[in-house]
Design an enzyme around this catalytic site. Sequence first.
Site, PDB file in Angstrom:
ATOM      1  NE  ARG A 156      -3.644   2.072   2.851  1.00 22.31           N
ATOM      2  CZ  ARG A 156      -4.797   2.611   2.430  1.00 22.31           C
ATOM      3  NH1 ARG A 156      -5.454   2.071   1.422  1.00 22.31           N
ATOM      4  NH2 ARG A 156      -5.295   3.670   3.029  1.00 22.31           N
ATOM      5  CB  ILE A 162      -7.057   6.367  -1.158  1.00 18.60           C
ATOM      6  CG1 ILE A 162      -7.504   4.905  -1.202  1.00 18.60           C
ATOM      7  CG2 ILE A 162      -5.843   6.520  -0.241  1.00 18.60           C
ATOM      8  CD1 ILE A 162      -6.551   3.977  -1.916  1.00 18.60           C
ATOM      9  CB  SER A 163     -11.633   4.582   1.470  1.00 19.67           C
ATOM     10  OG  SER A 163     -12.413   5.070   0.445  1.00 19.67           O
ATOM     11  CD  GLN A 164     -12.154   3.695   6.777  1.00 18.01           C
ATOM     12  OE1 GLN A 164     -12.445   4.608   6.015  1.00 18.01           O
ATOM     13  NE2 GLN A 164     -12.910   3.336   7.787  1.00 18.01           N
ATOM     14  CG  PHE A 186     -16.395   7.801  -1.194  1.00 20.79           C
ATOM     15  CD1 PHE A 186     -16.901   7.243  -0.035  1.00 20.79           C
ATOM     16  CD2 PHE A 186     -15.571   7.031  -2.001  1.00 20.79           C
ATOM     17  CE1 PHE A 186     -16.587   5.944   0.323  1.00 20.79           C
ATOM     18  CE2 PHE A 186     -15.254   5.729  -1.645  1.00 20.79           C
ATOM     19  CZ  PHE A 186     -15.758   5.179  -0.483  1.00 20.79           C
TER      20      PHE A 186
END
Length: 222
Positions: free
Chosen positions: A25, A51-53, A206
Amino acid sequence: MVEKQIAARGVKDPRVLDAMRRIPRHRFMPTDSQARAYGDHPMAIGYGQTISQPYMVGLMTEALELHGDERILEIGTGSGYQSAILSHLTNYVYTIEIIEPLFHETDSLYDQLETRYPGYKNIHRKLGDGFYGWEKYAPFDRIIVTCAVDHLPPPLIQQLTPNGIMVVPLGPPARQYIMKVERVTDEKGAVTLKRTDVYNGVSVKFIPFRNDQGKSYSSQGE
Ligand code: SAH
């Protein structure tokens, strides 16, 4: 990251968990924030995008029900992390990004990583507005939208196979719900869209699905 943040919170698909264990990641994050890459939080990826968790990425990926030969379209390439995961789960990944410099950065990152991770060669990338899908390679068995929109873009519904699945953060700019939309086609060919909230009614926020003028596609957009 995978055990504590993703599996412990209910993501079960072993292929998704395995893919998330394998993907580096940090390589997809800006250099100055790589040390924080495995934390339980969203991350800035440049150009005002996030970017999301990891958990949210796992939840949305699991909802796609990938077995290995589906054609999947991702709207919002961003850092490239989500499509890297998808490339572990199926051989046919198509991804579209609208911000030109972000598109080029991620495109060259994939070129660098391909020697070590040959699966990334299967990620077909395009600079453009994902609202219109990718007609040339349609239809898609799966579509994942990684930016917020308050209605399902009609071209994306059209480009979904008869029993395809779309996962999308759906709702007004302030809050969205992670919806799994299954295109169900009956024996007479009539199409219905079956919607399920895969995050049990919990709302998320988002970044907006925007057009090439930078305007949000949502009616109350900024
Ligand atoms: N999947 C990404 C998440 C990036 S955030 C990742 O793994 O990093 C959402 C992305 O959607 C942003 O990069 C944003 O620029 C992009 N986006 C917004 N509107 C878009 C559109 N109309 N077409 C394609 N990409 C869009």
